[in-house]
Design a protein around this motif. Sequence first.
Motif, PDB file in Angstrom:
ATOM      1  N   VAL A  62     -44.114  63.494-117.721  1.00 43.65           N
ATOM      2  CA  VAL A  62     -43.062  62.520-117.401  1.00 43.65           C
ATOM      3  C   VAL A  62     -42.732  61.669-118.620  1.00 43.65           C
ATOM      4  CG1 VAL A  62     -42.528  60.483-116.020  1.00 43.65           C
ATOM      5  CG2 VAL A  62     -43.573  62.474-114.937  1.00 43.65           C
ATOM      6  N   ASP A  63     -43.756  61.219-119.334  1.00 42.72           N
ATOM      7  CA  ASP A  63     -43.530  60.382-120.513  1.00 42.72           C
ATOM      8  C   ASP A  63     -42.846  61.152-121.627  1.00 42.72           C
ATOM      9  OD1 ASP A  63     -44.636  58.208-119.279  1.00 42.72           O
ATOM     10  OD2 ASP A  63     -46.638  58.491-120.116  1.00 42.72           O
ATOM     11  N   ARG A  64     -43.203  62.433-121.782  1.00 43.57           N
ATOM     12  CA  ARG A  64     -42.548  63.239-122.820  1.00 43.57           C
ATOM     13  C   ARG A  64     -41.059  63.406-122.529  1.00 43.57           C
ATOM     14  NH1 ARG A  64     -47.405  66.317-122.818  1.00 43.57           N
ATOM     15  NH2 ARG A  64     -46.517  67.743-121.282  1.00 43.57           N
ATOM     16  N   ILE A  65     -40.731  63.657-121.262  1.00 46.86           N
ATOM     17  CA  ILE A  65     -39.313  63.806-120.903  1.00 46.86           C
ATOM     18  C   ILE A  65     -38.565  62.491-121.117  1.00 46.86           C
ATOM     19  CG2 ILE A  65     -37.746  64.276-118.987  1.00 46.86           C
ATOM     20  CD1 ILE A  65     -39.871  66.166-117.850  1.00 46.86           C
ATOM     21  N   ALA A  66     -39.167  61.392-120.710  1.00 48.74           N
ATOM     22  CA  ALA A  66     -38.517  60.083-120.875  1.00 48.74           C
ATOM     23  C   ALA A  66     -38.327  59.743-122.351  1.00 48.74           C
ATOM     24  CB  ALA A  66     -39.337  59.001-120.182  1.00 48.74           C
ATOM     25  N   LEU A  67     -39.328  60.054-123.186  1.00 43.06           N
ATOM     26  CA  LEU A  67     -39.209  59.756-124.613  1.00 43.06           C
ATOM     27  C   LEU A  67     -38.166  60.630-125.293  1.00 43.06           C
ATOM     28  CD1 LEU A  67     -42.946  59.187-125.588  1.00 43.06           C
ATOM     29  CD2 LEU A  67     -41.133  57.484-125.429  1.00 43.06           C
ATOM     30  N   ARG A  68     -37.995  61.855-124.835  1.00 43.88           N
ATOM     31  CA  ARG A  68     -36.925  62.699-125.398  1.00 43.88           C
ATOM     32  C   ARG A  68     -35.551  62.147-125.038  1.00 43.88           C
ATOM     33  NH1 ARG A  68     -39.765  68.503-123.853  1.00 43.88           N
ATOM     34  NH2 ARG A  68     -41.384  68.429-125.494  1.00 43.88           N
ATOM     35  N   MET A  69     -35.407  61.638-123.826  1.00 44.01           N
ATOM     36  CA  MET A  69     -34.142  60.988-123.468  1.00 44.01           C
ATOM     37  C   MET A  69     -33.907  59.739-124.308  1.00 44.01           C
ATOM     38  SD  MET A  69     -34.093  61.356-119.314  1.00 44.01           S
ATOM     39  CE  MET A  69     -34.017  62.971-118.533  1.00 44.01           C
ATOM     40  N   CYS A  70     -34.981  58.985-124.565  1.00 44.83           N
ATOM     41  CA  CYS A  70     -34.851  57.801-125.424  1.00 44.83           C
ATOM     42  C   CYS A  70     -34.470  58.194-126.845  1.00 44.83           C
ATOM     43  CB  CYS A  70     -36.161  57.020-125.427  1.00 44.83           C
ATOM     44  SG  CYS A  70     -36.576  56.229-123.865  1.00 44.83           S
ATOM     45  N   THR A  71     -35.038  59.283-127.336  1.00 45.71           N
ATOM     46  CA  THR A  71     -34.696  59.759-128.676  1.00 45.71           C
ATOM     47  C   THR A  71     -33.224  60.156-128.752  1.00 45.71           C
ATOM     48  OG1 THR A  71     -36.963  60.581-128.912  1.00 45.71           O
ATOM     49  CG2 THR A  71     -35.337  61.372-130.494  1.00 45.71           C
ATOM     50  N   PHE A  72     -32.749  60.834-127.726  1.00 50.96           N
ATOM     51  CA  PHE A  72     -31.331  61.203-127.673  1.00 50.96           C
ATOM     52  C   PHE A  72     -30.447  59.957-127.665  1.00 50.96           C
ATOM     53  CE2 PHE A  72     -27.447  62.128-125.353  1.00 50.96           C
ATOM     54  CZ  PHE A  72     -27.019  63.305-125.934  1.00 50.96           C
ATOM     55  N   THR A  73     -30.808  58.970-126.861  1.00 48.46           N
ATOM     56  CA  THR A  73     -30.015  57.747-126.773  1.00 48.46           C
ATOM     57  C   THR A  73     -30.029  56.983-128.083  1.00 48.46           C
ATOM     58  OG1 THR A  73     -30.519  57.599-124.413  1.00 48.46           O
ATOM     59  CG2 THR A  73     -29.727  55.591-125.492  1.00 48.46           C
ATOM     60  N   LEU A  74     -31.187  56.909-128.726  1.00 42.90           N
ATOM     61  CA  LEU A  74     -31.268  56.213-130.013  1.00 42.90           C
ATOM     62  C   LEU A  74     -30.457  56.933-131.083  1.00 42.90           C
ATOM     63  CD1 LEU A  74     -32.565  53.753-131.327  1.00 42.90           C
ATOM     64  CD2 LEU A  74     -34.505  55.192-131.964  1.00 42.90           C
ATOM     65  N   ALA A  75     -30.430  58.270-131.029  1.00 44.31           N
ATOM     66  CA  ALA A  75     -29.601  59.029-131.971  1.00 44.31           C
ATOM     67  C   ALA A  75     -28.114  58.752-131.743  1.00 44.31           C
ATOM     68  CB  ALA A  75     -29.894  60.522-131.823  1.00 44.31           C
ATOM     69  N   VAL A  76     -27.712  58.630-130.488  1.00 45.52           N
ATOM     70  CA  VAL A  76     -26.323  58.277-130.189  1.00 45.52           C
ATOM     71  C   VAL A  76     -26.008  56.874-130.700  1.00 45.52           C
ATOM     72  CG1 VAL A  76     -24.665  57.895-128.321  1.00 45.52           C
ATOM     73  CG2 VAL A  76     -26.236  59.826-128.201  1.00 45.52           C
TER      74      VAL A  76
END
Length: 460
Positions: A61-75
């Motif tokens: 769950v944390d890995r999936i959430a952190l990947r979404m955060c990485t995508f958002t930070l890249a945006v």
Amino acid sequence: MEPAELDGLGQREQLFHERVRECLICTLLFASLYIFCHFIITCFKKHTDLPAVEGDEDAAVDRIALRMCTFTLAVSLGAVLLLPFSILSNEVLLLFPQNYYIQWLNGSLIHGLWNLVFLFSNLSLVFLMPFAYFFTEAEGFAGSKKGVMARVYETVVVLVLLTLLVLGMVWVASAIADDDAVTRESLYDLWEYYLPYLYSCISLFGVLLLLVCTPVGLSRMFTVTGKLLVKPRLLEDLDEQLNCTGFEEAALSRKISAELRGQASPWQRNLGYPLAMLCLLVLTGISVLVVCFHTLELLLDDAAMPRGIEDAPLGQVSFSSFGSFGAALQVILIFYLMVSSVVGFYSSPLFVRLLPARQDTPVTKIIGNCVSLLVLSSALPVFSRTLGITRFDLLGDFGRFNWLGNFYLVFLYNMLFAALAALCLVKKFTWAVQAELIRALGLHKLSLPVTRTHQPSKLC
């Protein structure tokens, strides 16, 4: 084939190659930003949040959430670079109009980047970040089989209910603000009206947040820079002070060897800090002057209003009266204002708790930071154009915000920013100069006696 068919086939092939090239460029740019943001989040995330067990449910769950955060930070980083990249691209095309190696840099690519940033910003704010938060907090419905999919089902249900609630509130707000049957019917079109209207409200909130955080950050930048650099001390004999300190107890010798002023070179002590302060003062003064000039220009010229265009006329005319130098200065000011807004955001009492700590930031706080940075960065193009920092008009859906055409709102926004920035700077420099003069003259070492006068009390 006939010549006309050959020409049509050649044009279609050329159009196909241009589309493929733009897709490749956009993919490479976003991949670079994603990798960079991955290292940033890895630097701040808390290691205890990710157990070492591969099959652990919480770890997945944390890995999936952190990947979404990485995508958002890249945006978010892409939104920050969007306007500077567009301005510099226009200047490069002006300087080298016939260069073969920069033919890929055209209006279609820039317009596509603006549309992608707008799309990904909507996707991150409306879906990814709410999903990541609810996903980390979900445990699955009562009675269901435990696992990752049970959390996914609960998160989807909660997210759908939240979406219906938000869309209903937006529909009611729009119906109250504009009581028109055509407007209410257009609200049923989710993609063409609903999401742009919702993002317009979020962008307005981000612009108002920048209005508060940026002036505070402009004054706070002097303090932050002063902590990172070695300050020069007037009327101070550093060698004599270090020699006196060296004769103290052995416990203080470690502090002397690790002391920043002792390790700094004379150039760093006497030149680095004044130059940094001078640069900050010049950039801040130019920013305030540009906003004041733009405020006056709003009263005289309707073209000063922020507006959106469909196609970017790249390579035709410079967006600054001073040519390439002015365009470079605009880019520097945009980055400076963004950094100042972030510093001011984390310095404010309301958001100081969101400040991430190295190797000690939980997933929920990372999500909050990503959302906050996305709101600030996605509002940066509108913020810069509204204040007149640049004349580059907003492209794509960024220029469709209805409140951008309100003269009174834009004029009041410029007035408030100039007043708040000037107030913060005057207050900052008044106390800073006073403290520095007292320290330079050695008055801080004087123990001035305090005399109290006892006055007889009067009975009424």
